[in-house]
Design a protein around this motif. Structure first.
Motif, PDB file in Angstrom:
ATOM      1  N   ALA A 132      -4.066   7.273  -0.759  1.00 45.56           N
ATOM      2  CA  ALA A 132      -3.776   9.006  -0.825  1.00 45.56           C
ATOM      3  C   ALA A 132      -4.204   9.173  -2.130  1.00 45.56           C
ATOM      4  N   LEU A 133      -4.115   7.560  -2.719  1.00 47.14           N
ATOM      5  CA  LEU A 133      -4.429   8.029  -4.133  1.00 47.14           C
ATOM      6  C   LEU A 133      -5.854   8.450  -4.590  1.00 47.14           C
ATOM      7  N   ALA A 134      -6.298   7.385  -3.514  1.00 52.64           N
ATOM      8  CA  ALA A 134      -7.959   8.555  -3.721  1.00 52.64           C
ATOM      9  C   ALA A 134      -7.805   9.973  -3.242  1.00 52.64           C
ATOM     10  N   LYS A 135      -7.188  10.185  -2.785  1.00 56.20           N
ATOM     11  CA  LYS A 135      -7.470  12.281  -2.620  1.00 56.20           C
ATOM     12  C   LYS A 135      -6.734  12.870  -3.624  1.00 56.20           C
ATOM     13  N   VAL A 136      -6.093  11.966  -4.596  1.00 56.69           N
ATOM     14  CA  VAL A 136      -5.407  13.062  -5.534  1.00 56.69           C
ATOM     15  C   VAL A 136      -5.945  12.568  -6.672  1.00 56.69           C
ATOM     16  N   ALA A 137      -6.362  11.784  -7.275  1.00 56.75           N
ATOM     17  CA  ALA A 137      -7.079  10.957  -8.230  1.00 56.75           C
ATOM     18  C   ALA A 137      -8.389  12.051  -8.474  1.00 56.75           C
ATOM     19  N   THR A 138      -8.165  12.171  -9.838  1.00 56.98           N
ATOM     20  CA  THR A 138      -9.641  13.006 -10.508  1.00 56.98           C
ATOM     21  C   THR A 138      -9.795  12.548 -11.292  1.00 56.98           C
ATOM     22  N   GLY A 144       0.655  -1.586   0.761  1.00 57.13           N
ATOM     23  CA  GLY A 144       0.198   0.451   0.142  1.00 57.13           C
ATOM     24  C   GLY A 144       1.188   1.254   0.141  1.00 57.13           C
ATOM     25  N   THR A 145       0.060   2.082   0.718  1.00 55.78           N
ATOM     26  CA  THR A 145       1.174   3.471   0.317  1.00 55.78           C
ATOM     27  C   THR A 145       0.778   4.066   1.733  1.00 55.78           C
ATOM     28  N   ASP A 146       0.849   3.164   2.744  1.00 57.52           N
ATOM     29  CA  ASP A 146       0.596   4.586   4.293  1.00 57.52           C
ATOM     30  C   ASP A 146       1.231   4.802   5.229  1.00 57.52           C
ATOM     31  N   GLN A 147       2.696   4.689   3.980  1.00 64.35           N
ATOM     32  CA  GLN A 147       3.968   5.468   4.260  1.00 64.35           C
ATOM     33  C   GLN A 147       3.785   7.021   4.093  1.00 64.35           C
ATOM     34  N   LEU A 148       3.168   7.190   3.400  1.00 59.89           N
ATOM     35  CA  LEU A 148       2.425   8.226   3.821  1.00 59.89           C
ATOM     36  C   LEU A 148       1.162   9.347   4.186  1.00 59.89           C
ATOM     37  N   ASP A 149       1.161  10.565   4.368  1.00 58.92           N
ATOM     38  CA  ASP A 149       0.389  10.938   4.799  1.00 58.92           C
ATOM     39  C   ASP A 149      -0.781  11.723   4.014  1.00 58.92           C
ATOM     40  N   PRO A 150      -1.314  10.767   3.479  1.00 60.56           N
ATOM     41  CA  PRO A 150      -3.116  11.560   2.353  1.00 60.56           C
ATOM     42  C   PRO A 150      -2.904  13.307   3.077  1.00 60.56           C
ATOM     43  N   ALA A 151      -2.887  13.663   3.722  1.00 62.70           N
ATOM     44  CA  ALA A 151      -2.659  14.880   4.113  1.00 62.70           C
ATOM     45  C   ALA A 151      -1.727  15.817   3.324  1.00 62.70           C
ATOM     46  N   ALA A 152      -0.680  14.921   3.129  1.00 58.84           N
ATOM     47  CA  ALA A 152       0.574  15.805   2.734  1.00 58.84           C
ATOM     48  C   ALA A 152       0.371  15.867   1.173  1.00 58.84           C
ATOM     49  N   ALA A 172     -12.295   6.697   3.274  1.00 60.88           N
ATOM     50  CA  ALA A 172     -11.343   7.501   2.465  1.00 60.88           C
ATOM     51  C   ALA A 172     -11.327   6.898   0.974  1.00 60.88           C
ATOM     52  N   LEU A 173     -11.458   5.937   0.813  1.00 61.81           N
ATOM     53  CA  LEU A 173     -11.877   4.925  -0.256  1.00 61.81           C
ATOM     54  C   LEU A 173     -12.824   6.043  -1.304  1.00 61.81           C
ATOM     55  N   ALA A 174     -14.130   6.291  -0.599  1.00 63.41           N
ATOM     56  CA  ALA A 174     -14.869   6.245  -1.875  1.00 63.41           C
ATOM     57  C   ALA A 174     -14.397   6.771  -2.566  1.00 63.41           C
ATOM     58  N   GLY A 175     -15.243   6.421  -4.428  1.00 65.93           N
ATOM     59  CA  GLY A 175     -14.675   6.620  -5.206  1.00 65.93           C
ATOM     60  C   GLY A 175     -13.864   6.539  -5.590  1.00 65.93           C
ATOM     61  N   TYR A 176     -13.281   5.220  -5.729  1.00 71.87           N
ATOM     62  CA  TYR A 176     -11.872   4.119  -6.017  1.00 71.87           C
ATOM     63  C   TYR A 176     -12.426   3.974  -7.553  1.00 71.87           C
TER      64      TYR A 176
END
Length: 426
Positions: free
Chosen positions: A192-198, A148-156, A230-234
């Motif tokens: 993090a991907l769910a946050k940044v993907a458009t 996964g990507t849990d070493q990333l802070d999605p807010a950052a 947090a994974l809504a809209g994946y």
């Protein structure tokens, strides 16, 4: 050998009622409530009719700071012993997944250590031939681990090329960790991907790079928002049909790198349609902890394999059911799985993300961990009434393997909550 104990005088307890009315009720344990299905047994030969992984939880050191935000300190002996228990029943282990509290208490350093240790333990099992039920199996058969990507802070991270590059880099870092361990890789959904993907194209771009980089076929995991909001809209859409089109496009374009897909949307009709649409050779590992009996049983033409958190709780029954399928006793296999359905639905009831508490609770009742604790304080994720009903349903399904031990531990927990046992057995 049977793992279900039948006692002439089973213990009785005073339990809180799992109802809006509250109060308490007297409950006498039953042991196995399904004697017509036969005892639960360890297989003597490998299970072949289905490819199955049980998603395992982790056991913390009981004296550690098991509070929200604290670094996870795992009891490695108990954590790895639980994996041996699952292997002894012929099941593979899915590790470092959401069941192991990824994103809910298991920090990145502990995650990487868990992957390395679990895979190394699997390699020892393969080399030693410890379990007859695993003869001829590889490390990848015994353990699959989440990247996964849990070493990333999605807010950052922010939308745009820089954010997508950061997500891709984090994924590739974890892909290296899993592949270096020898385990099969499960590419998990990324907050993090769910946050940044458009757009769907953003998902396709990131995942295409991961599949191109993967040295061996992977499992793709689609985890629904009922497990992680947090994974809504994946996959680029809140519309499941549109998201499925993107998912299938990715799989079709990279079918040679996809061992299978794990779908955790709790929608049996959707899974059945997706299963039929997959390219030849790509397995569907059901992640539906509500509808797994009919999905694993299949429709006469196709069936789902399984990668399930509930299997970590019902593994003696799950293994016995799969052995029945191997023997051509399909209806008995289905009946055994059906006998666990009510327990599964309760453990995974809303809020579904706290299902992990029920799995750890049953592990404690059955003597597989010294205390009812979880990293991040998640043992407080369910009420005492909910846990008491878990106890009842597990007993009725024959899954409290040492009834006297389970009763004693349940009494200890009830005492902590101030529930008097004067009306029950001493």
């Amino acid at each position: 050998m049977s793992t279900t104990t039948t006692l002439t005088s089973l213990p009785a307890l005073t339990l809180p009622a799992f109802s809006a009315a509250g109060g308490t009720h007297e409950y006498r344990m039953t042991g196995s409530a399904h004697p017509e299905l036969g005892p639960f047994t360890r297989p003597s030969t490998p299970i072949t009719s289905r490819h199955v992984y049980a998603a395992a939880h982790v056991v913390p050191v009981v004296t550690a700071d098991n509070t929200p935000g604290a670094a996870a300190e795992l009891d490695w002996d108990a954590t790895l012993a639980y994996r041996h228990e699952l292997w002894s029943y012929g099941l593979g282990v899915a590790d470092a997944m959401d069941t192991a509290q990824r994103g809910m208490g298991l920090d990145y350093a502990a995650t990487c250590e868990l992957i390395r240790r679990s895979a190394a333990e699997a390699a020892d099992v393969v080399a030693s031939g410890t379990y007859p039920a695993l003869a001829g199996k590889t490390v990848r058969d015994l353990v699959s681990c989440g990247a996964g990507t849990d070493q990333l802070d999605p807010a950052a991270v922010s939308a745009g090329p820089a954010g997508l590059a950061a997500v891709t880099g984090a994924y590739l870092e974890m892909l290296d960790v899993v592949e270096a361990s020898g385990a099969k890789t499960i590419i998990m959904c990324s907050r993090a991907l769910a946050k940044v993907a458009t757009s769907p194209e953003d998902y396709l771009g990131v995942y295409s790079k991961l599949l191109t980089a993967a040295k061996q076929p992977v499992i793709l995991h689609w985890l629904g928002p009922m497990f992680d909001p947090a994974l809504a809209g994946y996959w680029g859409s809140d519309d499941v049909a549109a998201a499925t089109e993107t998912f299938l496009q990715l799989i079709t374009e990279h079918a040679e790198k996809v061992d299978g897909v794990k779908v955790s949307l709790l929608d049996a009709e959707h899974e059945t349609r997706l299963r039929a649409a997959l390219p030849a050779g790509v397995r569907l590992y059901t992640g539906d902890d509500f509808n797994y009996p009919e999905l694993i049983h299949g429709d006469g033409e196709l069936h789902s394999d399984a990668l399930l958190g509930i299997f970590a709780a019902i593994y003696p029954a799950a293994s016995t059911a799969l052995q029945a399928y191997d023997a051509g006793e399909d209806e008995r296999g289905r009946a055994i799985l059906d006998s666990t359905r009510e327990l599964g639905q309760h453990i995974f009831s809303a809020p579904t993300l706290y299902y992990k508490t029920g799995i750890a609770f049953l592990a404690w009742l059955n003597g597989h961990q010294p205390g009812f604790q979880m990293v991040g304080g998640l043992h407080s994720g369910r009420s005492i009434a909910h846990l008491a009903h878990t106890f009842v349903l597990a007993d009725r399904a024959g899954l409290l393997l040492k009834p006297e031990l389970a009763a004693g531990r349940m009494r200890q927990l009830l005492a902590v909550y101030g529930i008097d046992q004067k009306g029950a057995d001493a």
